[in-house]
Scaffold this motif. Sequence first.
Motif, short mmCIF file in Angstrom:
data_model
loop_
_atom_site.label_atom_id
_atom_site.label_comp_id
_atom_site.label_asym_id
_atom_site.label_seq_id
_atom_site.Cartn_x
_atom_site.Cartn_y
_atom_site.Cartn_z
N LEU A 1 0.84 -1.19 0.00
CA LEU A 1 0.00 0.00 0.00
C LEU A 1 0.88 1.25 0.00
N ILE A 2 0.62 2.17 -0.96
CA ILE A 2 1.40 3.42 -1.01
C ILE A 2 0.49 4.65 -0.94
N ASP A 3 -0.78 4.41 -0.59
CA ASP A 3 -1.77 5.49 -0.51
C ASP A 3 -1.95 5.85 0.97
N ASP A 4 -1.39 6.98 1.37
CA ASP A 4 -1.41 7.35 2.79
C ASP A 4 -2.82 7.63 3.28
N PHE A 5 -3.68 8.18 2.41
CA PHE A 5 -5.06 8.47 2.80
C PHE A 5 -5.77 7.16 3.17
N LYS A 6 -5.59 6.13 2.32
CA LYS A 6 -6.23 4.83 2.59
C LYS A 6 -5.63 4.19 3.85
N ARG A 7 -4.34 4.35 4.03
CA ARG A 7 -3.70 3.80 5.24
C ARG A 7 -4.33 4.41 6.49
N LYS A 8 -4.49 5.74 6.47
CA LYS A 8 -5.11 6.42 7.63
C LYS A 8 -6.53 5.93 7.87
N LYS A 9 -7.30 5.76 6.77
CA LYS A 9 -8.70 5.29 6.88
C LYS A 9 -8.75 3.90 7.52
N ILE A 10 -7.89 2.99 7.05
CA ILE A 10 -7.87 1.62 7.56
C ILE A 10 -7.62 1.64 9.08
N ILE A 11 -6.66 2.44 9.50
CA ILE A 11 -6.32 2.50 10.93
C ILE A 11 -7.46 3.16 11.73
N GLU A 12 -8.10 4.17 11.13
CA GLU A 12 -9.27 4.81 11.79
C GLU A 12 -10.39 3.80 12.01
N TYR A 13 -10.66 2.99 10.97
CA TYR A 13 -11.76 2.01 11.08
C TYR A 13 -11.56 1.06 12.27
N ALA A 14 -10.30 0.79 12.61
CA ALA A 14 -10.02 -0.17 13.69
C ALA A 14 -10.26 0.41 15.07
N ASN A 15 -10.37 1.77 15.16
CA ASN A 15 -10.71 2.42 16.42
C ASN A 15 -9.83 1.93 17.58
N LEU A 16 -8.52 2.09 17.41
CA LEU A 16 -7.55 1.49 18.34
C LEU A 16 -7.33 2.33 19.60
N THR A 17 -7.07 1.61 20.70
CA THR A 17 -6.66 2.25 21.95
C THR A 17 -5.45 1.48 22.47
N LYS A 18 -4.84 1.99 23.53
CA LYS A 18 -3.68 1.33 24.13
C LYS A 18 -4.06 0.01 24.83
N GLU A 19 -5.38 -0.25 24.90
CA GLU A 19 -5.85 -1.53 25.49
C GLU A 19 -5.83 -2.65 24.45
N ASP A 20 -5.64 -2.30 23.18
CA ASP A 20 -5.77 -3.28 22.09
C ASP A 20 -4.46 -3.99 21.77
N THR A 21 -4.59 -5.30 21.49
CA THR A 21 -3.50 -6.08 20.91
C THR A 21 -3.93 -6.44 19.50
N VAL A 22 -3.18 -5.95 18.53
CA VAL A 22 -3.56 -6.09 17.11
C VAL A 22 -2.75 -7.19 16.44
N LEU A 23 -3.44 -8.06 15.70
CA LEU A 23 -2.77 -9.06 14.88
C LEU A 23 -2.70 -8.53 13.45
#
Length: 289
Positions: A31-53
């Motif tokens: 992936l080289i599209d920074d806008f899409k990268r940001k969207k993907i990470i936003e969708y995951a709604n991450l916090t410091k409580e999360d362990t991501v695979l």
Amino acid sequence: MTEKISLAKETKQILQENGIILNKNLGQNYLIDDFKRKKIIEYANLTKEDTVLEIGPGIGTLTIELAKKAGKVIAIEQDTAIFNILKKRLEKEQIDNVELINGDAVKVDFPKFNKIVSNLPYQISSPISFKFLEHEFDLAVLMYQKEFADRMNGKVGTKQYSRLSAMIYFKADVKFLTKVSPESFIPSPKVDSSVVELKPKEKKIADDDFRIYSKVVKALFQHRNKKARNALIDSRHIIGFKDKKELKTILNNLEDEDSRIKELLLERTINLSPESIMELSILLKEHIN
């Protein structure tokens, strides 16, 4: 616009410096599209409580950003050369909350996690998705080939309705999030991609019922346009029968005893809803090995 060019340049530079030529056939589309990268990470709604695979992290396009938002990231990369590049990048960026595993994600045991965020290698889409669904997790944000994503959520009677749709139906809710064009990757794939959300269903199916259902689904969708009765007879080995005559006799007897089973067996596979296939599976349960 600068950011998009920046991510593309950064990716190309890292690959060039390390003498890496990406192999499309291995699903190495970065992936080289920074806008899409940001969207993907936003969708995951991450916090410091999360362990991501993360499966197939590559050189860390998502990994580094995920690590900034999550408590921990578990990244599984099969390609040893790419794995070593990512390891060095993480050390250079002084990121210490990523557990890197060099191995085949379909085969390795997953450590404990509660979210999944991945641009998946497309050739393992099916086995890795079913492996995810064997685990407890809150949410997955996953990039697939668009055609595969469409089949995940295929509606009964449509050309997208498939074994995949029927298998996922009782395990998770699938939600389309965004389309990603070939230009968002290097090398550019020949197909569009889709980002989807997977959320495991709260209501669980008993393991034994799902085991039988899986066999019936597999047998039926070998012949999706045939009537269920003929599809089961033609794929009898999947449900534990060698002898065509024996299965025909059992189905005849069941039809004589129960008008509902007769109705289900006369329907074409493509028109049987997952609930109807489950009903058929339970009616056939004692005869299936």
